[in-house]
Write a protein that holds these residues in place. Structure first.
Motif, PDB file in Angstrom:
ATOM      1  N   SER A 229       0.827  -1.209   0.000  1.00 17.91           N
ATOM      2  CA  SER A 229       0.000   0.000   0.000  1.00 17.91           C
ATOM      3  C   SER A 229       0.864   1.264   0.000  1.00 17.91           C
ATOM      4  CB  SER A 229      -0.918  -0.006   1.234  1.00 17.91           C
ATOM      5  OG  SER A 229      -0.150  -0.104   2.430  1.00 17.91           O
ATOM      6  N   THR A 231       2.734   4.574  -1.218  1.00 17.73           N
ATOM      7  CA  THR A 231       2.400   5.619  -2.186  1.00 17.73           C
ATOM      8  C   THR A 231       3.363   5.526  -3.363  1.00 17.73           C
ATOM      9  OG1 THR A 231       3.880   7.274  -1.226  1.00 17.73           O
ATOM     10  CG2 THR A 231       1.652   7.106  -0.298  1.00 17.73           C
ATOM     11  N   GLU A 233       5.195   7.860  -4.423  1.00 19.56           N
ATOM     12  CA  GLU A 233       6.429   8.505  -3.981  1.00 19.56           C
ATOM     13  C   GLU A 233       7.317   7.521  -3.210  1.00 19.56           C
ATOM     14  OE1 GLU A 233       8.660  11.975  -4.239  1.00 19.56           O
ATOM     15  OE2 GLU A 233       6.578  11.746  -4.900  1.00 19.56           O
ATOM     16  N   GLU A 234       6.708   6.716  -2.347  1.00 18.33           N
ATOM     17  CA  GLU A 234       7.462   5.732  -1.571  1.00 18.33           C
ATOM     18  C   GLU A 234       7.988   4.608  -2.458  1.00 18.33           C
ATOM     19  OE1 GLU A 234       5.189   6.146   2.754  1.00 18.33           O
ATOM     20  OE2 GLU A 234       4.324   4.893   1.167  1.00 18.33           O
ATOM     21  N   SER A 260      -0.918   4.202 -10.639  1.00 19.52           N
ATOM     22  CA  SER A 260      -2.183   4.017  -9.916  1.00 19.52           C
ATOM     23  C   SER A 260      -3.140   3.122 -10.698  1.00 19.52           C
ATOM     24  CB  SER A 260      -2.830   5.373  -9.626  1.00 19.52           C
ATOM     25  OG  SER A 260      -3.046   6.093 -10.829  1.00 19.52           O
TER      26      SER A 260
END
Length: 268
Positions: A229, A231, A233-234, A260
């Motif tokens: 889960s 993001t 960015e992560e 996404s």
């Protein structure tokens, strides 16, 4: 050599085994009574089957027919699927094999779909259960038909040149893939200028160092998007990219969809 008869054949799976980060093969050469596929998810290995030889990485599957000596050697820790199967025409096994059946290395360009097939196979709780073997057969058939769709004709493979220095380069790229680094620094450490490095790497692996690095990073990004889960960015940070914006642009360019959307369409 026409491919049309291939569409009436289907693989009947006998065995599916997943090996994770295998350091070396127990036997450098083996011979099987059925068809065999090594489908690479991560790492690299060198192979020789009949007149076919080269190096296989993610996106490649290596097909060995019954009775053919299969020479192989791990170059970097290898994660792969071992498929043992027979070709069927309706309810009848095909013996001997038809000339349209692929032998040696075939490469799948749609790595997004390939990674999805691999992921769904790995989610099965028991790879030996008859129902699950039938389910895996469908994924294997999808992969092989995808090859036919992309190529339209059997692939004539140009053998790649063995280069121990480039094998070392592959190991270094894999080590550094999850962090930002400059490819020039890597070529300098190998005593080569960037042009020499690119030419030697492509001669040995069939792709450029930058393309190989991108393949590894996007493969990891696909896995992180599906299984967690985090993001975007992560995910970008864990894949060695500076920010999620750059990853999104690259992801959309290479895989033709945003991170996404990939997550929404591939999560179970």
């Amino acid at each position: 050599m026409a491919l049309s008869p291939f569409w009436s054949f289907h693989p009947q799976l006998i065995q599916c085994t997943y090996w994770d980060q295998k350091q070396q093969f127990s036997y450098k050469v083996d011979t099987y009574n059925e068809w065999i596929i090594f489908a690479v998810e991560d790492g690299a290995f060198e192979y020789e089957i009949m007149q076919h030889s080269g190096t296989a990485v993610f996106g490649d599957i290596v097909v060995c027919p019954p009775g053919a000596p299969f020479y192989r050697e791990v170059l970097t820790p290898l994660s792969f699927f071992f498929f043992r199967f027979q070709w069927m025409n309706g309810s009848d096994p095909i013996v001997p094999f038809h000339e349209s059946m692929p032998v040696g290395k075939i490469t799948i360009r749609d790595t997004r779909r390939l990674a999805s097939d691999y992921y769904r196979i790995k989610q099965l709780p028991d790879l030996t259960d008859p129902f699950h073997l039938a389910w895996i057969s469908l994924h294997l058939k999808d992969i092989l038909y995808l090859y036919c769709f992309e190529s339209g004709q059997p692939q004539i493979e140009k053998p790649l040149r063995r280069d121990p220095l480039m094998e070392h380069a592959v190991a270094l790229i894999k080590q550094k893939a999850s962090e930002p680094f400059r490819m020039k620094s890597l070529s300098d450490s190998l005593g080569l200028n960037p042009v020499q490095f690119t030419r030697r790497f492509q001669a040995a692996l069939g792709t450029t160092p930058s393309e190989y690095l991108t393949r590894i990073r996007l493969q990891k990004a696909c896995t992180l998007l599906i299984t967690g889960s985090l993001t975007v960015e992560e995910v970008a940070e864990q894949c060695g990219y500076e920010n999620g914006y750059y990853l999104s642009r690259l992801f959309s360019k290479k895989l033709k969809m945003s991170p996404s959307l990939y997550r929404r369409t591939h999560q179970l």
